[in-house]
Design a protein around this motif. Structure first.
Motif, mmCIF file in Angstrom:
data_model
loop_
_atom_site.group_PDB
_atom_site.id
_atom_site.type_symbol
_atom_site.label_atom_id
_atom_site.label_comp_id
_atom_site.label_asym_id
_atom_site.label_seq_id
_atom_site.Cartn_x
_atom_site.Cartn_y
_atom_site.Cartn_z
ATOM 1 N N ASN A 89 18.499 13.273 62.836
ATOM 2 C CA ASN A 89 18.211 14.260 63.875
ATOM 3 C C ASN A 89 16.720 14.174 64.200
ATOM 4 N N LEU A 90 16.410 13.754 65.428
ATOM 5 C CA LEU A 90 15.045 13.419 65.833
ATOM 6 C C LEU A 90 14.537 14.395 66.885
ATOM 7 N N HIS A 91 13.339 14.923 66.668
ATOM 8 C CA HIS A 91 12.710 15.792 67.659
ATOM 9 C C HIS A 91 11.853 14.955 68.609
ATOM 10 N N ALA A 92 11.685 15.469 69.813
ATOM 11 C CA ALA A 92 10.965 14.716 70.846
ATOM 12 C C ALA A 92 9.492 14.511 70.514
ATOM 13 N N CYS A 93 8.931 15.296 69.607
ATOM 14 C CA CYS A 93 7.520 15.114 69.244
ATOM 15 C C CYS A 93 7.331 13.997 68.229
ATOM 16 N N TYR A 94 8.420 13.287 67.876
ATOM 17 C CA TYR A 94 8.335 12.194 66.909
ATOM 18 C C TYR A 94 8.384 10.830 67.597
ATOM 19 N N LEU A 95 7.776 10.735 68.767
ATOM 20 C CA LEU A 95 7.751 9.461 69.466
ATOM 21 C C LEU A 95 6.962 8.424 68.671
ATOM 22 N N ASP A 96 7.277 7.170 68.890
ATOM 23 C CA ASP A 96 6.640 6.064 68.169
ATOM 24 C C ASP A 96 6.025 5.124 69.203
ATOM 25 N N THR A 97 4.771 5.376 69.541
ATOM 26 C CA THR A 97 4.097 4.627 70.596
ATOM 27 C C THR A 97 2.590 4.778 70.450
ATOM 28 N N ASP A 98 1.852 3.803 70.986
ATOM 29 C CA ASP A 98 0.389 3.901 71.019
ATOM 30 C C ASP A 98 -0.081 4.687 72.237
ATOM 31 N N GLU A 99 0.833 5.031 73.128
ATOM 32 C CA GLU A 99 0.472 5.804 74.310
ATOM 33 C C GLU A 99 0.361 7.294 73.960
ATOM 34 N N SER A 100 -0.112 8.066 74.914
ATOM 35 C CA SER A 100 -0.275 9.506 74.707
ATOM 36 C C SER A 100 0.361 10.294 75.847
ATOM 37 N N PRO A 101 1.642 10.126 76.071
ATOM 38 C CA PRO A 101 2.274 10.856 77.177
ATOM 39 C C PRO A 101 2.405 12.340 76.854
ATOM 40 N N ASP A 102 2.201 13.187 77.863
ATOM 41 C CA ASP A 102 2.506 14.592 77.659
ATOM 42 C C ASP A 102 4.027 14.737 77.654
ATOM 43 N N ARG A 103 4.489 15.891 77.318
ATOM 44 C CA ARG A 103 5.934 16.039 77.112
ATOM 45 C C ARG A 103 6.744 15.937 78.382
ATOM 46 N N ASP A 104 6.118 16.121 79.517
ATOM 47 C CA ASP A 104 6.857 15.958 80.772
ATOM 48 C C ASP A 104 6.812 14.518 81.262
ATOM 49 N N ALA A 105 6.310 13.602 80.412
ATOM 50 C CA ALA A 105 6.207 12.196 80.814
ATOM 51 C C ALA A 105 6.802 11.254 79.763
ATOM 52 N N ILE A 106 7.478 11.781 78.749
ATOM 53 C CA ILE A 106 8.059 10.911 77.730
ATOM 54 C C ILE A 106 9.211 10.101 78.315
ATOM 55 N N GLU A 107 9.387 8.898 77.774
ATOM 56 C CA GLU A 107 10.437 8.006 78.235
ATOM 57 C C GLU A 107 11.165 7.395 77.034
ATOM 58 N N TYR A 108 12.282 6.777 77.319
ATOM 59 C CA TYR A 108 13.093 6.169 76.261
ATOM 60 C C TYR A 108 12.284 5.160 75.447
#
Length: 414
Positions: A89-108
């Motif tokens: 069960n994964l929360h959206a704040c656990y993204l794995d990326t070197d980018e810094s997208p705000d939460r309205d800009a996260i992508e797959y």
């Protein structure tokens, strides 16, 4: 098979219970293990956030995961101690990326490493939008905020998480349950609850307007009684989301920590199951408030498992965990909690269901009580040990040794 299991099998057979059938069934029940126990709900966003929303992990036990790789390593160890095949069960704040997208800009693509890892592990992923620990959630209002700009920000976040969850489900060939929980509420008594609830309803409608294949993603909505900072009113109450789930044909989430301590959440299952097709459980152990302690093999969990089995709800229920305790080994917490949920389910599967129901049907309450008490002495532990042995998972002292060894290996993390 061990001698103790052979004896237990005969004992249960005398009660009309087939232990082999129970073992086969428990092996097919996945439990969604929550990522946020591993790092105290911190997440991996490249910016600092605030807490809020009643989300607080207390303690500073050594070994907290500091990166996606460390968290995945911890999860792999935990899964290796738990019999059966489970989920993440994964929360959206656990993204794995070197980018810094705000939460309205996260992508797959920000979560693709998690999907690759899950595919290698042979597990499915469930998902959650993160409506807390953000500057735009500091008022404890998000989708119900009076400011349309803030609502639009969170609507877009929720829309993107649904899209991400659908792609995750498609990639792994297993539908992702995308669970929507928002912290919205008031610390003191509001004068216009209806306005806030109309805003929440409209925001949810906008957020979920796009349809996705149910084979890839299921929408779930989760209520709460109250939390720190929203003691007087939670906009998304149980009644609000029960009605919304029925109207919108969504999964209804029942979090065991989100009701009054005197409420029996197991009792709600058969009631809501008459009106919704699917249920999501967040299994937790509240103490005083939604403090999310590691679950014990106690009456509340045993009752929940028995209701799932006796009401024939296992095929319609998604079981997930939701606790976060930073005072103990985080990996041990996963292992203890998940195994306790499995033990409760196995015990329910080993009960003489037909005899119990028959006694109740003929209004023989004495026989029902007598049966209920006598079955407590049945050798459940021997069947559990056999289940673990067949799955090549440790029990007893061997399990304690494995947990201690791993904790010692990660204790040096800063």
């Amino acid at each position: 098979m061990s001698r103790s299991y052979d004896i237990a099998k005969e004992v249960f057979a005398d009660w009309g219970v087939d232990t082999e059938a129970a073992l086969a069934r428990i092996a097919t029940i996945p439990i969604s293990v929550h990522c946020w126990q591993g790092d105290d709900v911190a997440g991996f966003e490249k910016k600092s956030g605030t807490s809020g929303g009643g989300i607080q992990a207390t303690g500073n036990h050594p070994g907290r995961a500091r990166s996606p790789d460390e968290l995945r390593a911890d999860l792999e160890f935990a899964y290796a101690q738990i019999p059966g095949k489970h989920r993440l069960n994964l929360h959206a704040c656990y993204l794995d990326t070197d980018e810094s997208p705000d939460r309205d800009a996260i992508e797959y693509r920000h979560f693709a490493p998690w999907v690759d890892w899950a595919r290698d592990q042979g597990i499915g992923i469930d998902f959650n939008p993160t409506f807390f620990a953000h500057a735009k959630a500091d008022d404890n209002l998000t989708l119900a905020h009076p400011d349309a700009g803030i609502r639009d920000f969170w609507i877009e976040h929720g829309r993107r998480t649904r899209e991400i969850a659908a792609r995750i489900g498609a990639a792994l060939g297993s539908a992702a349950v995308n669970n929507i929980w928002v912290p919205d509420g008031y610390k003191d008594i509001p004068v216009d609850r209806m306005a806030a609830r109309r805003r929440l309803e409209a925001s949810l409608d906008a957020m979920t307007a796009e349809s996705h294949d149910r084979a890839h993603m299921r929408d779930a909505v989760e209520s709460k009684l109250f939390g720190i900072g929203v003691e007087a009113c939670t906009v998304g109450s149980h009644e609000f989301y029960l009605g919304y789930a029925i109207r919108k044909d969504m999964v209804l989430c029942l979090d065991m920590g989100h009701f009054h301590p005197t409420e029996n959440v197991a009792d709600k299952l058969s009631s809501v199951a008459l009106s919704v097709d699917e249920i999501l459980l967040h299994v937790s152990r509240p103490m005083r408030w939604d403090s999310d302690h590691v679950i014990l093999l106690g009456d509340d969990i045993l009752s929940m498992a028995q209701e799932l089995v006796f009401a024939d709800l296992l095929g319609r229920t998604h079981i997930g965990l939701d606790f976060f305790d930073a005072t103990i080994s985080r990996t041990a917490a996963w292992v203890i909690g998940t195994r306790n949920m499995q033990k409760a389910l196995l015990r329910a599967l080993l009960l003489p269901q037909a005899r119990l129901k028959a006694a109740e049907e003929r209004l023989d309450h004495t026989a029902r009580l007598l049966l209920t008490e006598e079955v407590k002495d049945l050798p459940f532990a021997a069947v559990w040990a056999e289940f673990c042995a067949r799955q090549d998972r440790p029990t007893g002292q061997a399990l304690i040794g494995e947990l201690d060894r791993y904790q010692a290996a990660v204790a040096s993390r800063g």
